[in-house]
Design an enzyme around this catalytic site. Structure first.
Site: not given
Ligand code: BV8
Ligand code: ZN
Length: 265
Positions: A129, A167, A114, A111, A206, A141
């Site tokens: 993530h 863009c 880093d 998750q 967690s 774009c």
């Protein structure tokens, strides 16, 4: 000499977990922010220090926060990226790489954003993530993702994020914010592997953030052995065969030591 008789005998829990890992053929390691804590990177649960203490990461890591105040969110990521650049792998990350010495295939589903598992040498890492070390056009774009190397851009760094050179939209960190969908290919592979795992080693999470938090329950449901490494109890503890209560930087090297011992026994 069996490890029990050795006065430095590793706690039985460590040896039991090492035995389960030794026998695994389809191991999935699920990690969260806790594994990077001993690298000096605060977890989402930790209060961020100083300037950022008054902000809740769950409020800042959202598209709405970025829309409302791009400079605030961009500066928060610049602060965190600097911490990550100073940090390095800790013994917990290295122990997960060492697992690859003893086991046929180790997949790390993380998750974390880093990039430390990759830096440390884990050979198969699924990042659910994204990566805070990369940036992209907020409109993607040129296609998903439109990665932008900000080192190629010149802009007033005190003014917040740069503009996309293609863009003109804001450039943003290439991470998945709350309320955003996870990269489909990564999520699909993580679900497939959790559905096939015979052992899942869950480290430093967690067990709150969805859909990642679902993965140990999927694995458990199809019969995987669940080993949790976390100083605290979590919703995953209830389904864990073993909960090794302690910091992963201390616990995981002990598991590797036990694995080495029983692998040569
Ligand atoms: C989505 C990138 C579909 C950004 C992150 C179902 C139910 C409830 C809520 C939801 C749900 N489905 C979706 C949601 C909403 C939301 C969610 O889960 N909210 C939570 C807060 C309830 N989920 C989403 O929005 C996800 N998207 O589902 O898409 C969708 C699409 C549109 C609309 C709706 C849904 C996206 C989630 C991804 C968010 N982005 N990161 C960034 O990093 O800046 S998640 C972020 O949180 C980090 O990646 C971090 O990893 C994670 C925090 O979780 P943990 O890793 O577990 O870390 P935490 O701090 O919580 O805990 C640390 C643990 O370590 C603790 O247990 C501690 O005891 C332990 N520890 C401490 N020291 C040590 C240690 N362990 C070992 N050793 C130590 N030394
Ligand atoms: Zn663009």
């Amino acid at each position: 000499m069996s490890s029990e008789s050795d006065k430095h005998a590793l706690p039985p829990l460590i040896t039991a977990a090492a035995r389960a890992l030794r026998d695994s053929r389809r191991l999935v390691v699920l990690t969260g922010a806790g594994i990077s804590k001993e690298s000096g990177i605060p977890t989402f649960r930790d209060a961020m220090d100083g300037l950022w203490a008054r902000y809740d990461p769950h409020q800042l890591a959202t598209p709405e926060a970025f829309e409302r105040n791009p400079k605030l969110v961009w500066d928060w990521y610049e602060y965190r990226r600097e911490m990550v650049r100073q940090a390095g792998p800790n013994p917990g990350h290295r122990a997960i790489v060492d697992l690859e010495t003893y086991l046929p295939h180790v997949v790390v589903v993380t998750q974390n954003t880093d990039g430390i598992h990759q830096l440390c040498g884990s050979s198969d890492v699924i990042t659910l993530h994204g990566s805070m070390l990369s940036n992209r056009c907020s409109r993607n774009c040129q296609g998903d993702p439109t990665l932008i190397d900000v080192d190629d851009l010149v802009w007033d760094r005190d003014s917040g994020p740069p503009r996309c050179p293609h863009c003109g939209a804001w450039v943003r960190p290439a991470v998945v914010w709350f309320g955003e969908s996870l990269p489909p290919a990564a999520l699909e592979r993580a679900f497939d592997l959790s559905n096939q795992a015979d052992v899942m080693l869950v480290v430093g999470t967690s067990g709150v953030v969805q859909p990642a938090a679902n993965l140990p329950f999927l694995a458990r449901r199809q019969g995987a052995v669940i080993i949790e490494v976390n100083p605290s109890r979590t919703p995953i503890t209830a389904i864990a065969d073993w909960h090794l209560a302690g910091p992963s930087g201390q616990i995981l090297p002990q598991v590797i030591a036990a694995l080495a011992e029983i692998s040569h026994a």
